[in-house]
Scaffold this motif. Sequence first.
Motif: not given
Length: 247
Positions: A227-231
């Motif tokens: 998924h699109l990265p977070e943090g």
Amino acid sequence: MITLVPYHQDERLPDSSFPLPGPDVVPVTRDLPEGGVWERVAALFELVSAEVADQVAGGTRPTVVSGDCLTSEAVLAGLQRAGVDAAVVWFDAHGDIHTVESSTSGYIGGMPLRQILGADTGLLADPLGLRPLPEDRAVLVDARDLDPAEAEFLASSRVRHCPVDDVALPDGPLLLHIDVDVIDKEDLPGLKFPVGGGPSYDAVVASVRRILATGRVAALDVACPWHLPEGDDDAVRARLLRDLLTA
């Protein structure tokens, strides 16, 4: 040089999904035709296959990064076009050996290795000119999450099934395919299809480096179904791609 195919199947992904090392990145994109997903993917993969063949002809080992495992079919077709008869070493938490008929989900990302071995050739292999690979020239590394139909196929096939720390390589040149979800889900956040109980980040990178050190890898293909990265996720992914692509 890194060839970036920023798609998951026929879905265009943001370039930010792939934190690649260095500036030498060649993206392969196009306006996809109307039609079903197989026709759209085949149109995209024709460009990928041509790019791989051109790089081999120019004396470069292709390195391809994409959003799913289907791209491997285009990479192998490109090697074959350039006269390289490569075996396949396939790192994956999943088998990717469903046929259209055996798949209960219909997810086409679970089919590429079986198509490389000669199943459902009309979908991608025939449009790309991909010649089927004999089963004994394919090595499936890890693949701990298998559906019953996949386990049944493996039990009766000549495909080698190995752990990451003991990969039995076939002879000759190799297409090294790495689905990053081969890494245990605790070590790599944000995967679309996470699987536990697998090898660590370090174990996978070490295994890949051992194979690259043989000097027989004709092309490296890395699939990033995440998924699109977070943090902080992006830093982990950037480190992984750097470790795999600059080994």
